[in-house]
Design a protein around this motif. Structure first.
Motif, PDB file in Angstrom:
ATOM      1  N   LEU A 482       1.436  38.698  22.384  1.00  0.00           N
ATOM      2  CA  LEU A 482       2.712  38.110  22.778  1.00  0.00           C
ATOM      3  C   LEU A 482       3.530  39.088  23.616  1.00  0.00           C
ATOM      4  CD1 LEU A 482       3.708  36.356  19.415  1.00  0.00           C
ATOM      5  CD2 LEU A 482       2.808  35.272  21.500  1.00  0.00           C
ATOM      6  N   SER A 483       3.434  40.368  23.265  1.00  0.00           N
ATOM      7  CA  SER A 483       4.199  41.373  24.014  1.00  0.00           C
ATOM      8  C   SER A 483       3.689  41.501  25.437  1.00  0.00           C
ATOM      9  CB  SER A 483       4.120  42.725  23.301  1.00  0.00           C
ATOM     10  OG  SER A 483       4.707  42.657  22.017  1.00  0.00           O
ATOM     11  N   MET A 484       2.379  41.503  25.604  1.00  0.00           N
ATOM     12  CA  MET A 484       1.829  41.612  26.959  1.00  0.00           C
ATOM     13  C   MET A 484       2.144  40.366  27.784  1.00  0.00           C
ATOM     14  SD  MET A 484      -1.800  43.657  26.545  1.00  0.00           S
ATOM     15  CE  MET A 484      -2.372  42.860  25.050  1.00  0.00           C
ATOM     16  N   ALA A 485       2.422  39.246  27.091  1.00  0.00           N
ATOM     17  CA  ALA A 485       2.818  38.019  27.793  1.00  0.00           C
ATOM     18  C   ALA A 485       4.323  37.964  28.031  1.00  0.00           C
ATOM     19  CB  ALA A 485       2.372  36.798  26.991  1.00  0.00           C
ATOM     20  N   GLY A 486       5.043  39.015  27.597  1.00  0.00           N
ATOM     21  CA  GLY A 486       6.483  39.076  27.800  1.00  0.00           C
ATOM     22  C   GLY A 486       7.288  38.247  26.842  1.00  0.00           C
ATOM     23  N   LEU A 487       6.712  37.914  25.671  1.00  0.00           N
ATOM     24  CA  LEU A 487       7.388  37.029  24.730  1.00  0.00           C
ATOM     25  C   LEU A 487       8.026  37.761  23.556  1.00  0.00           C
ATOM     26  CD1 LEU A 487       4.729  34.147  24.624  1.00  0.00           C
ATOM     27  CD2 LEU A 487       6.815  34.289  26.015  1.00  0.00           C
ATOM     28  N   THR A 488       8.031  39.095  23.577  1.00  0.00           N
ATOM     29  CA  THR A 488       8.686  39.881  22.527  1.00  0.00           C
ATOM     30  C   THR A 488       9.564  40.929  23.193  1.00  0.00           C
ATOM     31  OG1 THR A 488       7.066  41.676  22.336  1.00  0.00           O
ATOM     32  CG2 THR A 488       6.569  39.617  21.154  1.00  0.00           C
ATOM     33  N   PRO A 489      10.452  41.569  22.432  1.00  0.00           N
ATOM     34  CA  PRO A 489      11.303  42.614  23.027  1.00  0.00           C
ATOM     35  C   PRO A 489      10.524  43.866  23.427  1.00  0.00           C
ATOM     36  CG  PRO A 489      12.260  41.757  20.985  1.00  0.00           C
ATOM     37  CD  PRO A 489      10.872  41.233  21.056  1.00  0.00           C
ATOM     38  N   THR A 490       9.298  44.043  22.895  1.00  0.00           N
ATOM     39  CA  THR A 490       8.536  45.261  23.161  1.00  0.00           C
ATOM     40  C   THR A 490       7.914  45.207  24.546  1.00  0.00           C
ATOM     41  OG1 THR A 490       8.005  45.395  20.809  1.00  0.00           O
ATOM     42  CG2 THR A 490       6.729  46.781  22.293  1.00  0.00           C
ATOM     43  N   ARG A 491       8.044  46.308  25.287  1.00  0.00           N
ATOM     44  CA  ARG A 491       7.434  46.422  26.600  1.00  0.00           C
ATOM     45  C   ARG A 491       6.542  47.658  26.629  1.00  0.00           C
ATOM     46  NH1 ARG A 491       8.999  42.118  26.383  1.00  0.00           N
ATOM     47  NH2 ARG A 491      10.404  40.960  27.771  1.00  0.00           N
ATOM     48  N   TYR A 492       5.409  47.545  27.276  1.00  0.00           N
ATOM     49  CA  TYR A 492       4.466  48.647  27.351  1.00  0.00           C
ATOM     50  C   TYR A 492       4.496  49.240  28.752  1.00  0.00           C
ATOM     51  CZ  TYR A 492       2.787  46.283  23.177  1.00  0.00           C
ATOM     52  OH  TYR A 492       2.699  45.677  21.951  1.00  0.00           O
ATOM     53  N   ALA A 493       4.608  50.594  28.785  1.00  0.00           N
ATOM     54  CA  ALA A 493       4.677  51.279  30.069  1.00  0.00           C
ATOM     55  C   ALA A 493       3.361  51.179  30.822  1.00  0.00           C
ATOM     56  CB  ALA A 493       5.049  52.747  29.860  1.00  0.00           C
ATOM     57  N   LEU A 494       2.258  51.265  30.109  1.00  0.00           N
ATOM     58  CA  LEU A 494       0.932  51.194  30.721  1.00  0.00           C
ATOM     59  C   LEU A 494       0.106  50.146  29.990  1.00  0.00           C
ATOM     60  CD1 LEU A 494       0.128  55.014  31.107  1.00  0.00           C
ATOM     61  CD2 LEU A 494       0.761  53.442  32.932  1.00  0.00           C
ATOM     62  N   THR A 495      -0.756  49.474  30.710  1.00  0.00           N
ATOM     63  CA  THR A 495      -1.636  48.490  30.060  1.00  0.00           C
ATOM     64  C   THR A 495      -2.524  49.152  29.024  1.00  0.00           C
ATOM     65  OG1 THR A 495      -1.656  47.174  32.084  1.00  0.00           O
ATOM     66  CG2 THR A 495      -3.353  46.702  30.464  1.00  0.00           C
ATOM     67  N   GLY A 496      -3.006  50.337  29.343  1.00  0.00           N
ATOM     68  CA  GLY A 496      -3.877  51.048  28.400  1.00  0.00           C
ATOM     69  C   GLY A 496      -3.182  51.376  27.102  1.00  0.00           C
ATOM     70  N   THR A 497      -1.871  51.578  27.160  1.00  0.00           N
ATOM     71  CA  THR A 497      -1.119  51.879  25.944  1.00  0.00           C
ATOM     72  C   THR A 497      -1.274  50.762  24.916  1.00  0.00           C
ATOM     73  OG1 THR A 497       0.489  53.084  27.279  1.00  0.00           O
ATOM     74  CG2 THR A 497       1.170  52.463  25.055  1.00  0.00           C
ATOM     75  N   ALA A 498      -1.413  49.553  25.385  1.00  0.00           N
ATOM     76  CA  ALA A 498      -1.611  48.428  24.479  1.00  0.00           C
ATOM     77  C   ALA A 498      -3.082  48.191  24.181  1.00  0.00           C
ATOM     78  CB  ALA A 498      -0.994  47.170  25.072  1.00  0.00           C
ATOM     79  N   LEU A 499      -3.932  48.348  25.200  1.00  0.00           N
ATOM     80  CA  LEU A 499      -5.341  48.011  25.010  1.00  0.00           C
ATOM     81  C   LEU A 499      -6.039  48.926  24.011  1.00  0.00           C
ATOM     82  CD1 LEU A 499      -6.481  47.121  28.652  1.00  0.00           C
ATOM     83  CD2 LEU A 499      -5.898  45.590  26.755  1.00  0.00           C
ATOM     84  N   VAL A 500      -5.723  50.227  24.020  1.00  0.00           N
ATOM     85  CA  VAL A 500      -6.390  51.156  23.090  1.00  0.00           C
ATOM     86  C   VAL A 500      -6.088  50.800  21.641  1.00  0.00           C
ATOM     87  CG1 VAL A 500      -6.537  53.541  22.307  1.00  0.00           C
ATOM     88  CG2 VAL A 500      -6.576  53.029  24.754  1.00  0.00           C
ATOM     89  N   PRO A 501      -4.807  50.660  21.233  1.00  0.00           N
ATOM     90  CA  PRO A 501      -4.554  50.280  19.828  1.00  0.00           C
ATOM     91  C   PRO A 501      -5.037  48.874  19.487  1.00  0.00           C
ATOM     92  CG  PRO A 501      -2.502  50.338  21.077  1.00  0.00           C
ATOM     93  CD  PRO A 501      -3.545  50.951  21.947  1.00  0.00           C
ATOM     94  N   VAL A 502      -4.993  47.939  20.452  1.00  0.00           N
ATOM     95  CA  VAL A 502      -5.476  46.586  20.160  1.00  0.00           C
ATOM     96  C   VAL A 502      -6.979  46.604  19.909  1.00  0.00           C
ATOM     97  CG1 VAL A 502      -5.853  44.300  21.150  1.00  0.00           C
ATOM     98  CG2 VAL A 502      -3.610  45.385  21.332  1.00  0.00           C
ATOM     99  N   LEU A 503      -7.707  47.371  20.706  1.00  0.00           N
ATOM    100  CA  LEU A 503      -9.142  47.513  20.470  1.00  0.00           C
ATOM    101  C   LEU A 503      -9.405  48.081  19.086  1.00  0.00           C
ATOM    102  CD1 LEU A 503     -12.097  47.528  21.517  1.00  0.00           C
ATOM    103  CD2 LEU A 503     -11.637  49.824  22.425  1.00  0.00           C
ATOM    104  N   TRP A 504      -8.618  49.088  18.727  1.00  0.00           N
ATOM    105  CA  TRP A 504      -8.734  49.701  17.407  1.00  0.00           C
ATOM    106  C   TRP A 504      -8.446  48.667  16.316  1.00  0.00           C
ATOM    107  CZ3 TRP A 504      -7.870  55.503  17.115  1.00  0.00           C
ATOM    108  CH2 TRP A 504      -8.097  55.999  15.830  1.00  0.00           C
ATOM    109  N   LEU A 505      -7.391  47.883  16.508  1.00  0.00           N
ATOM    110  CA  LEU A 505      -7.044  46.860  15.519  1.00  0.00           C
ATOM    111  C   LEU A 505      -8.161  45.841  15.358  1.00  0.00           C
ATOM    112  CD1 LEU A 505      -3.296  46.134  16.393  1.00  0.00           C
ATOM    113  CD2 LEU A 505      -4.174  47.214  14.317  1.00  0.00           C
ATOM    114  N   GLY A 506      -8.791  45.467  16.468  1.00  0.00           N
ATOM    115  CA  GLY A 506      -9.867  44.486  16.389  1.00  0.00           C
ATOM    116  C   GLY A 506     -11.046  44.991  15.584  1.00  0.00           C
ATOM    117  N   VAL A 507     -11.418  46.258  15.800  1.00  0.00           N
ATOM    118  CA  VAL A 507     -12.534  46.836  15.036  1.00  0.00           C
ATOM    119  C   VAL A 507     -12.169  46.910  13.557  1.00  0.00           C
ATOM    120  CG1 VAL A 507     -13.935  48.895  14.700  1.00  0.00           C
ATOM    121  CG2 VAL A 507     -13.416  48.113  17.019  1.00  0.00           C
TER     122      VAL A 507
END
Length: 645
Positions: A482-507
């Motif tokens: 939702l954050s990467m879609a702009g639907l939450t107050p949280t904004r990520y400076a870099l795409t990788g900043t979100a992708l690394v923890p999301v990958l970790w969460l998925g595993v």
């Protein structure tokens, strides 16, 4: 009824082969060098990575509150890695000292401790103990004061022993017997652990060392479909790494410890430290600490010489692990007997004990590493001040080297995916156990459930901590999306900043899901059978008709009649005659037909012909059947009560 044997006798039962259960051959110098290089490389690479983390990647400001916990979790993992490498550095098999011709052969009493285990669980152990090679006495220590156990012991030739006061659980039971034992050594077996015929032959030679107090052998399990076994039908289980590798490493550090069963102990050594320790729930571990502090040595014979019942259900697994963990925390709280800080131990012994005790706290690192990425995606704060892909590359390569070294140092008993899965499965029990270090009250001794645990098949309940953990992980991934879609107050400076923890969460969510699925698996639900069912091939006469028994337990059997034969209706009461090795006459027992499918009849044994059932038990287990006779000529012991010494 014609009970003459069939023309073709079944082949004799030999010692059942146990793949991987034999005494390991010494490792070649070249292989040891490779393993040592990998272990050192993993430690050094991790150390370099951590230096980089501390010196160049710690975040500033608000991000410190996620950066510092993450670094602490990594440091904890580094300590665990170092202790594992040190422990598994040398797993060479133990060696015995040559004895002198004039040395007397030590005498042995075998103690089988029992409380409430079903007779179908206890009988195979008692029968196999009585059939062991080497002269020995057999005492069944029944804290349940059960008349049927006394009848079984009288019929088979074991000494049935009770005590007037039932205090201190298993430790008190053993101590009550120890006060009256007159032999040099005692072998100790739990009620469900069935020894091989040569158990004493293989372990007694170690006692040519006059300062040796204990020989421990591995615990292995014959119910290979248990919750602990990685896959149905395979011998590898959750405790394999500990019993086949870690304990061997502890032996070479002088710190192999008693595991409660499948062990041979010197009576004088036990008495010198006041008997079996009663202050903690892990009387075996605690007693070994006292023996080591008193200067006694221990040995680990790394060959499977007995097999028991693994925890068949999640509930039994968790109850067992909570007891072990709480006992370990009790030992930590002790002053004199603390194996890390107390007196009388070598540095190698202290490090070995530190590894055993610290392993219980690994379960705190697992949820920490799983939940921390949730904080990252919710706050947008990254715990590492470095480009995400640089961090992922360095951390990933370090982790990969750690896993390669751990797998190889595990000598085939450390499988990465199974280790990670059981790290998650152990969470509820290990967290509860370690919390007992700071909570009042540590629980009471509870016997692990063996045999029947209910009348109806019911799936196990998933522990709340795993349900909450899975919900948090899934919620974190949803929030990140939702954050990467702009639907939450949280904004990520870099795409990788979100992708690394999301990958970790998925595993992490994948492993927690796998743990939940395993716990809820119907095959690990309530156990409805009293005893384990073994696949066998025995020639029989069933209601006068020739046939074959294709599986057997101590409660009944499945008999197959030839195609075209007459079949018996359900409810028929008749006789079954089975030919087992080394008996001139068949085992004859009354049975009742409980169910039938074609020519296969499911039979229930009626009555308690103990010698006959002992012959069936040893045949099914493949241990001692060649030595169990229809009539024993040894001395028959009368039941006795141990009065205080």
């Amino acid at each position: 009824m014609d009970l003459r044997p069939a023309p073709v006798a079944p082949p004799p039962v030999r010692r059942r082969p146990r793949p991987g259960g034999e005494l390991p051959a010494p490792e070649s110098p070249a292989r040891r060098r490779v393993l040592h290089v990998l272990g050192v490389a993993a430690v050094l690479a991790t150390a370099v990575y951590l230096v980089w983390r501390i010196g160049w990647t710690m975040p500033d400001g608000r991000a410190l509150w996620v950066g510092v916990p993450f670094l602490l979790l990594e440091l904890h993992g580094f300590v665990a890695l170092v202790l594992f490498v040190v422990t598994t550095w040398d797993v060479s098999p133990a060696r015995t000292r040559p004895g002198r011709a004039e040395d007397p052969d030590p005498t042995v009493t075998v103690l089988v401790a029992t409380y409430n285990e079903p007779l179908e669980v206890l009988l195979p152990t008692v029968a196999a103990v009585l059939a062991m090679d080497e002269p020995h006495e057999t005492w069944v220590l029944d804290d349940g004061d059960r008349p049927e156990v006394a009848d079984m012991c009288r019929a088979l030739g074991a000494r049935y022993v009770t005590r007037p006061v039932h205090d201190h659980a298993k430790a008190g039971n053993l101590n009550a017997a120890l006060a009256h034992v007159t032999t040099d050594l005692v072998a100790v077996f739990d009620a469900d652990h069935v020894p091989e015929p040569d158990f004493l032959t293989r372990t007694k030679p170690y006692f040519t060392d006059p300062r040796l107090a204990l020989v421990q052998t591995p615990q292995d399990f014959y119910n290979v479909e248990s919750f602990e076994h990685f896959r149905h039908g395979t011998a590898l289980h959750e405790e394999s790494l500990f019993y086949r590798v870690i304990q061997a490493g502890k032996h070479n550090a002088g710190a192999a410890f008693w595991c409660g069963t499948n062990a041979l102990l010197r009576v004088a050594a036990l008495r010198s430290v006041g008997g079996v320790a009663t202050e903690t729930l892990t009387e075996d571990f605690h007693t070994t600490v006292r023996l080591h502090r008193a200067g006694w040595r221990t040995a680990y014979h790394n060959e499977v010489l007995a097999s028991g019942l693994a925890a068949g259900t999640p509930d039994a697994f968790y109850a067992q692990r909570r007891r072990w963990g709480r006992g370990a925390m009790q030992v930590v709280r002790l002053r004199a007997d603390n194996p890390v800080l107390g007196r009388g131990l070598t540095l190698a012994q202290r490090l070995s004990y530190a590894y055993s005790l610290s392993a219980w706290f690994d379960s705190w690192r697992t949820p920490g590493l799983a939940v921390l990425p949730v904080a990252v995606v919710v706050t947008g704060l990254f715990p590492v001040d470095a480009p995400p892909w640089v961090f992922l590359g360095l951390a990933g390569s370090s982790f990969l080297l750690q896993q390669v070294a751990t797998t190889l140092l595990g000598r085939g008993f450390a499988r990465l995916h199974w280790s990670l899965l059981f790290d998650v499965i152990r969470l509820p029990s290990n967290l509860a156990a370690t919390l007992s270090l700071v909570r009042r009250g540590t629980g009471t001794f509870a016997v692990t459930a063996k045999g029947r645990t209910g009348d109806a098949r019911a799936r196990a309940r998933v522990p709340a901590v795993l349900v909450v953990l899975l919900a948090v992980l899934v919620g974190g991934m949803v929030y990140a999306g939702l954050s990467m879609a702009g639907l939450t107050p949280t904004r990520y400076a870099l795409t990788g900043t979100a992708l690394v923890p999301v990958l970790w969460l998925g595993v992490a969510a994948g492993f927690v899901t796998a743990a939940v699925v395993r716990i809820r698996d119907d095959s690990y639900g309530t156990e409805r059978r009293e005893g384990h069912r073994f696949d066998v091939t025995l020639l029989v006469l069933f209601d006068g008709l020739p046939g074959t028994v294709v599986d057997v337990s101590l409660g009944g059997a499945r008999a197959r009649l030839p195609e075209g034969s007459a079949v018996l209706p359900v409810g028929t009461e008749t006789w079954l005659a089975m030919w087992v090795p080394d008996r001139r006459s068949p085992v004859i027992t009354p049975v009742v037909v409980r169910s039938r499918q074609g020519t296969h009849h499911r039979l229930e044994f009626v009555g308690r012909d103990w010698p006959a059932l002992a012959a069936v038990a040893t045949t099914a287990m493949g241990v001692g059947a060649l030595r169990w006779r229809a009539a024993r000529e040894e001395q028959q012991w009368e039941p006795s009560t141990l009065a205080p010494a």
